[in-house]
Write a protein that holds these residues in place. Structure first.
Motif, short mmCIF file in Angstrom:
data_model
loop_
_atom_site.label_atom_id
_atom_site.label_comp_id
_atom_site.label_asym_id
_atom_site.label_seq_id
_atom_site.Cartn_x
_atom_site.Cartn_y
_atom_site.Cartn_z
N THR A 37 0.84 -1.20 0.00
CA THR A 37 0.00 0.00 0.00
C THR A 37 0.87 1.25 0.00
O THR A 37 0.67 2.16 -0.82
CB THR A 37 -0.95 0.01 1.21
N GLY A 38 1.83 1.29 0.89
CA GLY A 38 2.73 2.45 0.95
C GLY A 38 3.47 2.67 -0.35
O GLY A 38 3.55 3.79 -0.86
N ARG A 39 4.01 1.59 -0.88
CA ARG A 39 4.77 1.70 -2.13
C ARG A 39 3.88 2.17 -3.28
O ARG A 39 4.27 3.05 -4.04
CB ARG A 39 5.39 0.35 -2.46
N SER A 40 2.71 1.58 -3.41
CA SER A 40 1.84 1.95 -4.53
C SER A 40 1.34 3.39 -4.40
O SER A 40 1.23 4.10 -5.41
CB SER A 40 0.67 0.98 -4.68
N VAL A 41 1.04 3.83 -3.19
CA VAL A 41 0.59 5.21 -3.00
C VAL A 41 1.70 6.18 -3.40
O VAL A 41 1.45 7.16 -4.14
CB VAL A 41 0.14 5.45 -1.54
N VAL A 42 2.91 5.92 -2.96
CA VAL A 42 4.04 6.79 -3.32
C VAL A 42 4.26 6.77 -4.83
O VAL A 42 4.44 7.83 -5.46
CB VAL A 42 5.32 6.37 -2.56
N GLN A 43 4.24 5.58 -5.44
CA GLN A 43 4.45 5.48 -6.88
C GLN A 43 3.37 6.24 -7.65
O GLN A 43 3.67 6.94 -8.62
CB GLN A 43 4.45 4.01 -7.31
N ILE A 44 2.13 6.09 -7.24
CA ILE A 44 1.03 6.75 -7.95
C ILE A 44 1.08 8.26 -7.77
O ILE A 44 0.88 9.01 -8.72
CB ILE A 44 -0.32 6.15 -7.50
N GLU A 46 3.79 10.18 -6.93
CA GLU A 46 5.01 10.82 -7.43
C GLU A 46 5.26 10.63 -8.92
O GLU A 46 5.80 11.54 -9.56
CB GLU A 46 6.22 10.30 -6.64
N ARG A 47 4.94 9.47 -9.47
CA ARG A 47 5.34 9.23 -10.86
C ARG A 47 4.41 8.28 -11.61
O ARG A 47 4.87 7.42 -12.36
CB ARG A 47 6.78 8.76 -10.91
N PHE A 48 3.13 8.44 -11.44
CA PHE A 48 2.16 7.57 -12.09
C PHE A 48 2.33 7.53 -13.60
O PHE A 48 2.19 6.49 -14.22
CB PHE A 48 0.73 8.01 -11.73
N ASP A 49 2.67 8.66 -14.19
CA ASP A 49 2.78 8.74 -15.65
C ASP A 49 3.94 7.92 -16.21
O ASP A 49 3.95 7.61 -17.40
CB ASP A 49 2.90 10.20 -16.10
N THR A 50 4.90 7.52 -15.39
CA THR A 50 6.02 6.73 -15.90
C THR A 50 5.67 5.25 -16.06
O THR A 50 6.29 4.58 -16.89
CB THR A 50 7.26 6.84 -14.98
N ALA A 51 4.73 4.75 -15.29
CA ALA A 51 4.36 3.33 -15.37
C ALA A 51 2.94 3.13 -14.86
O ALA A 51 2.72 2.45 -13.84
CB ALA A 51 5.34 2.48 -14.58
N PRO A 52 1.94 3.69 -15.54
CA PRO A 52 0.57 3.60 -15.02
C PRO A 52 0.05 2.17 -14.87
O PRO A 52 -0.61 1.85 -13.88
CB PRO A 52 -0.25 4.40 -16.03
N PHE A 55 1.88 0.49 -11.84
CA PHE A 55 1.50 1.07 -10.55
C PHE A 55 0.05 0.77 -10.19
O PHE A 55 -0.29 0.62 -9.02
CB PHE A 55 1.78 2.57 -10.53
N THR A 56 -0.80 0.66 -11.19
CA THR A 56 -2.19 0.27 -10.94
C THR A 56 -2.24 -1.17 -10.44
O THR A 56 -2.97 -1.48 -9.49
CB THR A 56 -3.04 0.44 -12.22
N LEU A 57 -1.46 -2.05 -11.07
CA LEU A 57 -1.39 -3.43 -10.60
C LEU A 57 -0.84 -3.51 -9.18
O LEU A 57 -1.28 -4.34 -8.37
CB LEU A 57 -0.52 -4.27 -11.54
N SER A 58 0.09 -2.64 -8.86
CA SER A 58 0.65 -2.59 -7.51
C SER A 58 -0.44 -2.21 -6.50
O SER A 58 -0.52 -2.79 -5.41
CB SER A 58 1.80 -1.59 -7.46
N ALA A 59 -1.28 -1.26 -6.85
CA ALA A 59 -2.38 -0.85 -5.97
C ALA A 59 -3.41 -1.97 -5.82
O ALA A 59 -3.94 -2.20 -4.72
CB ALA A 59 -3.04 0.41 -6.50
N ILE A 60 -3.66 -2.69 -6.89
CA ILE A 60 -4.59 -3.83 -6.83
C ILE A 60 -4.03 -4.91 -5.91
O ILE A 60 -4.75 -5.47 -5.08
CB ILE A 60 -4.88 -4.37 -8.24
N GLU A 110 9.25 0.12 -13.86
CA GLU A 110 9.60 0.07 -12.45
C GLU A 110 8.95 -1.17 -11.85
O GLU A 110 7.86 -1.56 -12.25
CB GLU A 110 9.14 1.33 -11.71
N THR A 111 9.62 -1.76 -10.88
CA THR A 111 9.10 -3.00 -10.32
C THR A 111 7.89 -2.75 -9.42
O THR A 111 7.70 -1.67 -8.88
CB THR A 111 10.19 -3.73 -9.50
#
Length: 152
Positions: A37-44, A46-52, A55-60, A110-111
């Motif tokens: 949760t923490g990682r996906s929130v930060v990714q979304i 700070e840089r959602f446009d780099t790997a939408p 990052f969406t899969l990470s949130a799921i 990004e992983t």
């Protein structure tokens, strides 16, 4: 005399999903839920446009870990079914996303939690759902045996 005591007056407590090994599974699920949760929130944020997609899969994945954690803790047949579904989806997700990240790495600049089968998380996301499904099957069998012995 103590030996003449009717033991049926003192039923044994049932071992549920949150006892024994289940407690360890709950802790690992909770840690992964917090981490994902923490990682996906930060990714979304700070840089959602780099790997939408990634990052969406990470949130799921994070949402599935949260649901699985709650379902393992909560008692009752409905939550048991929710646990089976959440952990089953988790197992399929880590296999699909893991394979997809190998076959199409451009989708994962990004992983994420499940990319490369959870390599960034020491492959715990790959192993955990199988342990969870094993535990659910084991506790289901124990519950059936206990119910059968009570009925007899």
């Amino acid at each position: 005399m103590i030996n003449d005591c009717d033991r049926s007056a003192f039923p044994r407590p049932r071992a549920g999903r949150s006892s024994g090994v289940g407690r360890l599974l709950i802790v690992v699920y909770a840690v992964l839920a917090l981490g994902a949760t923490g990682r996906s929130v930060v990714q979304i944020i700070e840089r959602f446009d780099t790997a939408p997609f990634a990052f969406t899969l990470s949130a799921i994945a994070a949402a599935i870990y949260i649901v699985a954690t709650v379902a393992l803790i909560a008692p009752g047949p409905v939550w048991n079914r929710v646990a089976w579904i959440a952990i089953g989806v988790e197992a399929a997700g880590v296999l699909i996303v893991g394979a997809l990240s190998l076959a199409m790495p451009e989708l994962f600049p990004e992983t994420t939690v499940w990319s490369f089968f959870g390599m960034g998380y020491l492959f715990i996301p790959l192993v955990l759902p199988w342990l969870g499904l094993w535990w659910l099957a084991k506790t289901r069998t124990a519950e059936r045996v206990a119910a059968a012995s009570e009925a007899a």
